[in-house]
Design an enzyme around this catalytic site. Structure first.
Site, short mmCIF file in Angstrom:
data_model
loop_
_atom_site.label_atom_id
_atom_site.label_comp_id
_atom_site.label_asym_id
_atom_site.label_seq_id
_atom_site.Cartn_x
_atom_site.Cartn_y
_atom_site.Cartn_z
N SER A 1 86.32 -33.30 64.02
CA SER A 1 85.89 -32.05 63.27
C SER A 1 84.96 -31.06 64.12
O SER A 1 85.47 -30.73 65.13
CB SER A 1 85.16 -32.30 62.15
OG SER A 1 85.11 -31.23 61.12
N ASP B 1 95.85 -31.37 56.30
CA ASP B 1 94.48 -31.05 56.59
C ASP B 1 94.28 -29.38 56.25
O ASP B 1 94.84 -28.65 57.05
CB ASP B 1 94.27 -31.36 58.12
CG ASP B 1 92.34 -31.08 58.33
OD1 ASP B 1 91.92 -30.32 57.42
OD2 ASP B 1 91.87 -31.66 59.42
N HIS C 1 91.59 -34.23 56.38
CA HIS C 1 90.40 -34.31 57.15
C HIS C 1 89.67 -35.61 57.69
O HIS C 1 89.79 -36.31 58.38
CB HIS C 1 89.60 -33.08 56.92
CG HIS C 1 88.74 -32.55 58.14
ND1 HIS C 1 89.34 -31.83 59.16
CD2 HIS C 1 87.51 -32.68 58.33
CE1 HIS C 1 88.47 -31.19 59.90
NE2 HIS C 1 87.15 -31.83 59.57
#
Length: 479
Positions: A222, A397, A423
């Site tokens: 991320s 995502d 995610h």
């Protein structure tokens, strides 16, 4: 709504978002202050009441299994050291001094389970891999899994890597500076720019100095990928020190949030977050809520929040994994770093922090005849990255627009879509040992220095615990 000077600059929905957000933060600040002064018996009372309420609706606790014992131990582990103790791994702690004076905590897993080391804090002779967490996280997120074979960190250790795990300034392990007190606003005056200019390159430089290796492999999750995109794009020499960059759930210029009320704040002006949250750390009340709420209740609140903000259903993350990992999910970060993300989302480009941004965005305005603007924030020149890039992203995502991302990256970038993944699934999903980790390992074998030093197969044993037959569980009925 008719145009009224100042008032007409924002829509009714945006004003509603501001009011709702302000009320939420006032409530959060008040509760944080109250929780800080609550005696332990009162906190325990709230915890017990939430437990009773949960079991009233769900049912009585059931006998514990070995997996539930392990889940409870992971959930209660206060830090990285205790998590390593649970799984039987030795670790090292290191501290990096950045060029602008922040002290960053680094964790190291230098040896396989049961492997003896002669010297600590020195080269292991193994290929080096560096793992970096996402927004509002710390290094614990890599090892708080209920199965060691699903942990990227433990898998790479057993494969023969010297594994290092980084931490951003301001989080649980890096809340110190030689220049500023963490209670001051100056300590929290940092954005993604500072992670890219200092935290990532300084951490990598320190690791290579200790290990005596010419380069390392970087695995980010991320925001940890965004920091690497930024750092590699503005430090040409850093590309020589990173032999491959594996981006898990990559983040560069997210299209936006699913929650319209929060999205309204983004469209209005990212800097309004300073008015709402202040200029220090964001959402600092989360640890207090964790201490007050019964674990399944806390887990349900986090799951609902992720659904509201990002439309993530978390169906690929097992209930016991959520119970174990969610207490380790949050760590401190600056409001400014979140404002930076909102600037990126509003403008639709991976840019440096905009210090000259207008306080309010004019929603209705005539188009410029020439189409030329008077000011453009500097972008991170990500097409200049030389290091090989491997993207592993989830099909579901909501923060990834893969076409936009690939357009901004060099031609040598490769991408793999993980079907059905959201995610956080890429980090904690129930099948990451089959769907995610093998692809990361293949890329590491292909690009890392001295891949012949690695094991042919990964051997990670499942955790075994002794279970007393008369023990009951508070979590067994959460399925």
């Amino acid at each position: 709504m008719p145009h009224v000077p100042f008032i007409g600059r924002l829509t009714g929905r945006e004003y509603g978002a501001i009011v709702a957000g302000s009320l939420f933060v006032i409530l959060e600040t008040t509760l944080t202050f109250i929780i800080a002064f609550l005696p332990k018996p009162v906190i325990q009372w709230f915890y017990d009441r939430s437990r009773s309420l949960f079991h009233f609706f769900v049912g009585p606790p059931l006998p514990k299994s070995a997996d539930q014992h392990l889940t409870e131990r992971i959930r209660r582990a206060p830090d990285f050291a205790h998590l390593c103790d649970i799984f039987g791994y030795i670790f090292e702690e290191h501290v990096v001094l950045t060029k602008d004076g922040y002290l960053l905590g680094l964790h190291r897993l230098p040896a396989k389970k049961g492997e003896q080391r002669q010297r600590t804090g020195a080269s292991t002779g193994k290929p080096v891999v560096y793992l970096h967490h996402g927004l509002l996280m710390n290094s614990e997120v890599w090892i708080c899994l209920t199965d060691t074979q699903r942990s990227v960190a433990f898998t790479l250790v057993e494969l023969g890597f010297d594994v290092w795990l980084g931490n951003n300034r301001g989080n649980k392990y890096s809340k110190k500076s030689i220049h500023h007190d963490p209670n001051s606003t100056r300590f929290w005056d940092y954005s993604i720019d500072d992670f890219a200019w200092h935290d990532i390159p300084d951490s990598i430089g320190y690791i290579l100095d200790v290990t005596k290796e010419p380069s390392l492999s970087y695995v980010g999750f991320s925001q940890g990928t965004a920091q690497a995109f930024a750092a590699l794009s503005i430090h040409p020499q850093l590309n020589e020190k990173v032999n491959v960059f594996i981006a898990l759930a990559p983040a560069m210029s997210p299209p936006g949030l699913s929650a319209s009320i929060v999205d309204g704040l983004i469209k209005a002006s990212p800097t309004l977050l300073f008015l709402i949250f202040g200029r220090k750390s964001i959402m600092s009340s989360v640890p207090g809520w964790h201490s007050l709420l019964y674990p399944p209740v806390f887990s349900a609140i986090i799951t609902a929040s992720l659904r509201f903000l990002f439309n993530w259903r978390s169906e690929n993350i097992a209930p016991m994994q959520r119970l174990a990992a969610y207490p380790h999910l949050y760590s401190f970060s600056s409001v400014k770093s979140v404002v930076h993300w909102f600037q990126i989302m509003r403008n639709g480009k991976f840019q440096m922090y905009d210090d000259d941004v207008q306080r309010f965005m004019v929603v209705r305005r005539a188009a410029r005849p020439s189409g030329v603007t008077s000011y453009a924030p500097a972008r991170f020149p990500t097409r200049n990255i030389v290091t090989p890039i491997v993207l592993l992203y989830g099909e579901e995502d909501s923060l990834v627009d893969i076409e936009v991302m690939l357009h901004e990256l060099p031609k040598h970038t490769t991408a793999r879509c993980l079907h059905g993944y959201e995610h956080l699934d890429i980090l904690w999903g129930k099948d990451v040992d089959r769907d995610v980790i093998p692809h990361a390992v293949d890329a590491l074998r292909k690009f890392c220095v001295g891949s012949e030093r690695l094991e042919g197969q990964v051997k990670v044993a499942k955790m075994e615990l002794d279970v007393s037959p008369d023990t009951t569980s508070d979590t067994a009925s959460t399925e």
